[in-house]
Enzyme design. Structure first.
Site, short mmCIF file in Angstrom:
data_model
loop_
_atom_site.label_atom_id
_atom_site.label_comp_id
_atom_site.label_asym_id
_atom_site.label_seq_id
_atom_site.Cartn_x
_atom_site.Cartn_y
_atom_site.Cartn_z
N ASN A 1 -104.71 29.26 -5.22
CA ASN A 1 -104.59 30.31 -4.22
C ASN A 1 -104.94 29.99 -2.82
O ASN A 1 -104.56 30.49 -1.80
CB ASN A 1 -105.28 31.62 -4.65
CG ASN A 1 -106.78 31.45 -4.95
OD1 ASN A 1 -106.87 30.82 -5.89
ND2 ASN A 1 -107.63 31.95 -4.29
N THR B 1 -103.47 56.63 -17.77
CA THR B 1 -102.05 57.22 -17.34
C THR B 1 -101.41 55.95 -16.61
O THR B 1 -101.95 55.37 -15.61
CB THR B 1 -102.17 58.37 -16.50
OG1 THR B 1 -102.82 59.43 -17.45
CG2 THR B 1 -100.81 59.06 -16.24
N CYS C 1 -110.81 36.70 -0.62
CA CYS C 1 -112.43 37.47 -1.33
C CYS C 1 -113.54 36.57 -0.98
O CYS C 1 -114.74 37.04 -1.55
CB CYS C 1 -112.32 37.12 -2.90
SG CYS C 1 -110.33 37.50 -3.60
N SER D 1 -99.45 39.59 -10.60
CA SER D 1 -99.86 40.53 -9.66
C SER D 1 -98.85 41.09 -8.98
O SER D 1 -98.14 40.32 -8.25
CB SER D 1 -101.23 40.26 -8.90
OG SER D 1 -101.58 41.38 -8.02
N GLN E 1 -100.47 33.47 -8.03
CA GLN E 1 -99.67 32.71 -7.02
C GLN E 1 -98.42 32.26 -7.22
O GLN E 1 -97.34 32.14 -6.50
CB GLN E 1 -100.63 31.65 -6.33
CG GLN E 1 -101.95 32.20 -5.68
CD GLN E 1 -101.67 33.04 -4.31
OE1 GLN E 1 -100.57 33.01 -3.82
NE2 GLN E 1 -102.75 33.76 -4.02
#
Ligand SMILES: *Cc1c(COP(=O)(O)O)cnc(C)c1O
Length: 392
Positions: A154, A243, A329, A202, A182
């Protein structure tokens, strides 16, 4: 016309594609049902939408729809893979092989697992950032249960030799997990060809909404079982209760379908734009590329501008161009990137790194503007810097 600031931090997150938003909208209002409600059409409609999304994600990565589990994002998927395997395969062994350049979602989870008696080997990478398959092979022990290796880094965009390592894992009967966050949607990813047992991705890194991701868990050759980390209503075959985030999942599916359709054209378009930007910036003196020049994602360029600091450059680019020094991050810290340090970059270069990440929405005009503006900014900052003036 250029809209400012120009966004070139697409490895941190991408904007959601309008077509994705359009696909999601009815699932907030008209089709709001709980995908687990079996007793009425509201539930059926939601369940059908989730199934379609599963197929769309599966098609992008060469998996079966029944091998996909939705999560809140790649961080959760990495946690589920590492924790889930280490518990479920405790009878087989307690050793995991990974690399020093993984995302924190993998590294910090490994650190936690070490406290629980799992032994982790953190492999070094060569200067170009690309793990050597022989190093992985040499690290395998009888107790090894898992190899955890990112598909693409990344910070640098370096693409790992996933296929070779899949073969090694297979030969040694070790499970192979890849964090493909990525890579998925940007370059061809095929879980079967690379013999992956598990893979994380993601939505918000591929033009989908935030807060949704997936974990692929192989059901056939090998049939992988993992221990759930979130328990409750037993959704998703008991692997991940809770859920389902139906609008998010629908958006993620749509985003995957769009990537599958547009990847080939986007790849060459982005490669051309990235290379023009990179070549132009590398014509500045004392400027270096971080990571392998060839084995790289088409839209990423990580460059070190010697004699300057990342934060100084980011501030100077501030109002015009949004970039970062590496991982979102860790960009709050002043320490040099651990990824670049693992690639044996000296501190002064690791601290001078800027990552440029282009996207589907990046235009030629934006790249031209960026090239000129960054060149001018670097030249100006350096001419003001005593260190630059005193260099040999
Ligand atoms: C962004 C990223 C993650 C974390 O993904 P989230 O969906 O934001 O949790 C994990 N691994 C890599 C390589 C990433 O780039």
């Amino acid at each position: 016309m250029i809209r400012f600031p120009i966004y070139l931090d697409n490895c941190a997150t991408t904007p959601c594609d309008e077509r994705v938003v359009t696909a999601m909208l009815p699932y907030f209002t008209d089709h709001f049902g709980n995908a687990s409600s079996r007793s009425h059409p509201f539930g059926w409609k939601a369940a059908a939408a989730v199934e379609e999304a599963q197929q769309q994600v599966a098609d992008l990565i060469g998996a079966g729809a029944d091998e996909l589990y939705f999560t809140s994002g790649a961080t959760e998927s990495c946690n589920l893979a590492l924790r889930g395997v280490s518990t479920a395969y405790a009878g087989k062994g307690n050793h995991i092989i990974t690399t020093k350049t993984e995302h924190k979602a993998v590294l910090d989870t490994c650190r936690e697992l070490e406290k629980k008696g799992i032994e982790i080997t953190y492999l070094d990478v060569p200067d170009n950032g690309q793990i050597d398959p022989d190093a992985v092979r040499a690290a395998i022990r009888p107790a090894t249960i898992l190899i955890a290796l990112q598909w693409a880094n990344n910070e640098t965009g370096v693409v790992m030799p996933v296929k070779e390592i899949g073969k090694i894992a297979c030969e040694h009967n070790v499970l192979f997990f890849s964090d493909a966050t990525q890579a998925a949607g940007k370059i061809p990813v095929n879980v079967k060809e690379s013999k992956l047992a598990l893979m994380a991705c993601s939505s918000h890194k591929l033009y989908g909404p935030k807060g949704v991701g997936a974990l692929y868990i192989s059901r056939r050759n090998p049939r992988v079982t993992i221990t759930p980390q979130i328990t409750g209503g037993g959704q998703q075959k008991n692997i991940r209760s809770g859920t389902l985030n139906v609008p998010g999942i629908v958006g993620f599916g749509k985003a995957c379908a769009l990537c599958a359709g547009e990847m080939q054209n986007e790849y060459s378009r982005l490669l051309k734009l990235r290379n023009r930007l990179e070549k132009g910036l590398l014509s500045l003196p004392d400027t270096y590329l971080n990571g392998d020049a060839a084995a790289r994602l088409p839209h990423v360029s990580n460059l070190s501008f010697d004699y300057l600091s990342s934060s100084q450059i980011i501030t100077a680019l501030g109002k015009d161009i949004a970039v970062s020094s590496g991982s979102a991050c860790t960009s709050g810290s002043l320490d040099p990137s651990y990824v670049l340090k693992a690639m044996h970059q000296p501190d002064h270069l690791a601290k001078a790194a800027i990552r440029f990440c282009l996207s589907r929405f990046t235009t030629e005009e934006e790249v031209s503007y960026t090239l000129q503006f960054v060149k001018d900014t670097i030249t100006r900052l350096r001419s003001d810097s005593p260190a630059w003036q005193l260099r040999e």
